[in-house]
Design an enzyme around this catalytic site. Structure first.
Site, short mmCIF file in Angstrom:
data_model
loop_
_atom_site.label_atom_id
_atom_site.label_comp_id
_atom_site.label_asym_id
_atom_site.label_seq_id
_atom_site.Cartn_x
_atom_site.Cartn_y
_atom_site.Cartn_z
N CYS A 129 0.88 -1.16 0.00
CA CYS A 129 0.00 0.00 0.00
C CYS A 129 0.92 1.21 0.00
O CYS A 129 1.47 1.57 1.03
CB CYS A 129 -0.91 0.01 1.23
SG CYS A 129 -1.87 1.55 1.36
N CYS A 152 -0.45 4.37 2.22
CA CYS A 152 -0.51 4.39 3.69
C CYS A 152 -0.21 3.02 4.23
O CYS A 152 0.92 2.58 4.24
CB CYS A 152 -1.88 4.90 4.14
SG CYS A 152 -3.26 4.12 3.26
N SER A 153 -1.23 2.31 4.67
CA SER A 153 -0.98 1.01 5.30
C SER A 153 -2.18 0.09 5.18
O SER A 153 -2.44 -0.70 6.07
CB SER A 153 -0.63 1.21 6.77
OG SER A 153 -1.68 1.91 7.41
N CYS A 154 -2.95 0.19 4.09
CA CYS A 154 -4.09 -0.71 3.89
C CYS A 154 -3.59 -2.16 3.98
O CYS A 154 -2.61 -2.52 3.34
CB CYS A 154 -4.72 -0.49 2.51
SG CYS A 154 -5.48 1.12 2.35
#
Lengths: 95, 194
Positions: B99, B102-104
């Site tokens: 991702c 961000c941090s999906c």
């Protein structure tokens, strides 16, 4: 929502930079702006996160998996395919 | 909680929880349930799905068609979770998930992401230099196998359904699940025999 894009449709990611105009929330990576890709699959339709992030009324938009050739983005790219979730609002017909 | 150990973030969290309940967004019980589900999620959940897909072709087909439904079938709570997509590895093509924004991360089936998943280095290199990145995980991708990088940017969460390793013929689903690791479902590593 616009008409569905069929798999195989060649598209271009809009070369737009909303982050230069003020506060915004964007789900389209900057490295793809202006890049040409191919629609791989329709993933569904979701409320536009760019509006939801500001608690504004959000239109439901089609979401696609769009495939790109990494070497067309970076000259030293190492992968064979790059697949990214993109909303229809960021896609335009490829010239 | 001891006030001596209370930090500003503890007070902020308490205030947000109070507001959520005072404004009727959620009840205390719903918050407690969500914390319980989040803490219970771990790569062992995704590993059970992978092992079943390796041993049950009909389940494999259902999992590739709708990961969230396939997770629910294995009693993994998916209520309120984003849709789950499953990326199928083949002899010709390997998938790697990142991702870049961000941090999906598919937390319902893999739990909290490993620390490096959110690092700027992983996010930048996964899209631009994925073969070099794999090497640092000790993963040598044969030159003839295509590498497909999936940048998780929006409403889906993605997990990889890796190839079943040779030498596991006749193994039970439980035995198979025990060898599937977190990185195998992100795509940074391949399942291997212990």
């Amino acid at each position: 929502m616009s008409a569905l894009l069929a798999p195989g449709t060649v598209v271009r990611v809009r070369d737009d930079w909303p982050e230069t105009r003020g506060p915004c929330h964007i789900r389209t990576p900057h490295y793809l702006r202006g890049a040409r890709g191919v629609v791989e699959k329709h993933l569904g339709a979701f409320a536009n996160p760019e509006e939801l992030a500001f608690a504004r009324p959000a239109k439901v938009l089609n979401l696609y998996h769009v495939r790109f050739v990494p070497a067309a983005i970076w000259p030293d790219a190492g992968g064979d395919a790059l697949v990214v979730e993109l909303f229809e609002s960021w896609l335009e017909a490829a010239a | 909680m001891s006030t001596l150990l209370e930090t500003p973030s503890d007070r902020l969290l308490a205030a947000v929880r109070q507001l959520l309940t005072a404004k009727g967004v959620m009840t205390h019980d719903e918050i407690a349930e969500r914390i319980r589900i989040t803490d219970a999620a771990s790569p062992a959940q995704g590993a059970r799905m992978v092992a079943r897909a390796w041993t049950d072709p009909a389940y494999r087909a259902r999992m590739l068609a709708d990961g969230a439904k396939a997770a629910e079938e294995m009693d993994i709570p998916m209520r309120g979770m984003p849709p789950l997509g499953v990326l199928e590895d083949t002899a010709e093509q390997h998938n790697l998930v990142v991702c870049t924004l961000c941090s999906c991360y598919p937390r319902a089936v893999l739990g909290y992401p490993p620390f490096w998943f959110k690092s700027a280095a992983y996010r930048a290199r996964a899209v631009r230099d994925p073969r070099g990145l794999l090497l640092e995980f000790g993963t040598v991708l044969p030159a003839e196998v295509k590498l497909r990088v999936v940048d998780s940017t929006a409403d889906y969460r993605w997990m990889v359904l890796p190839l079943r390793p040779a030498g596991t013929e006749g193994w039970s689903a439980a035995q198979l699940a025990a060898i599937v690791r977190e990185g195998d479902m992100i795509g940074t590593t391949f399942p291997r025999l212990p």
